[in-house]
Write an enzyme that holds these catalytic residues in place. Structure first.
Site, short mmCIF file in Angstrom:
data_model
loop_
_atom_site.label_atom_id
_atom_site.label_comp_id
_atom_site.label_asym_id
_atom_site.label_seq_id
_atom_site.Cartn_x
_atom_site.Cartn_y
_atom_site.Cartn_z
N SER A 104 0.84 -1.19 0.00
CA SER A 104 0.00 0.00 0.00
C SER A 104 0.88 1.26 0.00
O SER A 104 1.69 1.44 -0.92
CB SER A 104 -0.97 -0.05 1.17
N ASP A 137 -9.23 -4.40 -5.81
CA ASP A 137 -8.74 -3.42 -4.84
C ASP A 137 -9.34 -2.05 -5.15
O ASP A 137 -9.01 -1.42 -6.15
CB ASP A 137 -7.21 -3.36 -4.93
N HIS A 178 -7.77 -5.06 -1.36
CA HIS A 178 -6.51 -4.44 -0.95
C HIS A 178 -5.61 -5.40 -0.18
O HIS A 178 -4.40 -5.17 -0.09
CB HIS A 178 -6.82 -3.21 -0.09
#
Length: 334
Positions: free
Chosen positions: A187, A273, A308
């Protein structure tokens, strides 16, 4: 959580055009040269963690502006032979937490530095220990919008500089093979690892999952989830400020860093995501190393039904196998 980005066959060939600033390289060269005026390592103190198989140090190094940045440095307990090393960057809103939280790379036989995120650490996990003394420019409450309308004041100028300096710092620590350093992150951490790959020419490897700051303009059109949603929320109040914001963000674009990278690269991405849209990761992967003149080994692992979180522990195992091969980790027990 439905699939919402490009279909898989389009992602595989996705090579987005970029509105790359003419001064991109000059901006980052000047920023890093200014940081390099400060000696990188401040201190490294051993700490008691309750772990018998891991030794840990509380490290302070100088990042952007010479500011002190905290980190945990850990390695397998015992002999001090030079080990390949991993510099890991934490996700958005997280700090370095507690020293016993992230042991995967140490248990695999690497030296490991976990960098604190300046001015973050209050949203998830177990906190941080690095303030951001420069966070005074106008911006939203979250780091993604801090100083957004002023390139010199933007939060990620400082955080990316810290990330580069973390690589320099680990090379000064005991028992580290300075020629085998990998940058790793998920991320926000993935975005930082990719930036490091583009700014540190002798990096040995980079492992990037669900990267933030990749395909930024497209992501702002696709998702309202934070952190991108914090930027759109800020611009919804500051109407007409898009040009300044887009110029700042273009200097932080992960695809631009990817184009300049040279190190072998391992990517992971969840195709559902909605936090960091998969087209950003694929854009970075497909344009990786195109300006550097290198032809590094690279691979990407998509997870069609994941968001994610991507491949989670399954993907970590893939990372471990790939890294051991690329960095030449001795398979014998440490």
């Amino acid at each position: 959580m439905p699939a919402f980005d490009l279909p898989p066959d389009a992602l595989e060939h996705y090579r987005p055009d970029l509105q790359e600033p003419a001064d991109f390289d000059e901006f980052w060269r000047d920023t890093l040269e200014e940081a390099a005026r400060h000696e990188v390592l401040v201190s490294a103190h051993p700490v008691e963690t309750g772990l018998r198989l891991t030794d840990t140090w509380d490290v302070t190094f100088r990042g952007f502006g010479g500011d002190p940045v905290r980190a945990w440095f850990s390695r397998p307990a015992g002999p001090r032979e030079a080990l390949p090393a991993v510099v890991e960057y934490a996700g958005y809103g997280r700090g370095r937490g507690l020293p016993h939280e992230r042991l995967t790379w140490v248990n695999a036989g690497y030296a490991h530095l976990l960098m604190d995120n300046r001015g973050q650490g209050d949203q998830y996990g177990n906190g941080g220990a690095t303030p951001d003394p420069h966070a005074t420019a106008p911006g939203g409450p979250g780091p993604a919008a801090r100083g957004l309308l002023s390139l010199g004041d933007y939060h990620y100028r400082r955080l990316i500089t810290d990330a580069v300096r973390a690589v320099e710092a680990i090379r000064t620590l005991p028992g580290v093979d300075a020629s085998r350093i990998a940058a790793v992150g998920n991320s926000q951490g993935g975005g930082l690892a990719l930036a490091v790959a583009g700014l540190v020419p002798d990096l040995a490897a980079t492992l990037v999952t669900a990267p933030f700051l990749c395909g930024i303009r497209r992501a702002l059109d696709l998702t309202d989830a934070a952190p991108y949603g914090e930027i759109t929320a800020y611009l919804s109040v500051h109407r007409g400020a898009e040009r300044a914001a887009y110029d700042t963000l273009a200097h932080m674009e992960g695809i631009s860093f990817a184009r300049r990278a040279r190190a072998p690269a391992h990517f992971g991405v969840g195709l559902r995501d909605m936090v960091c849209p998969p087209s950003g990761a694929y854009g970075a992967f497909n344009r990786y190393a195109e300006l550097s003149g290198a032809d590094p080994r690279k691979e990407i692992h998509p997870y069609p039904f994941n968001g994610h979180e991507g491949g989670d522990a399954v993907h970590v195992r893939r990372q471990l196998d790939w890294m051991a091969e690329v960095l030449g980790l001795d398979p014998r027990p440490v």
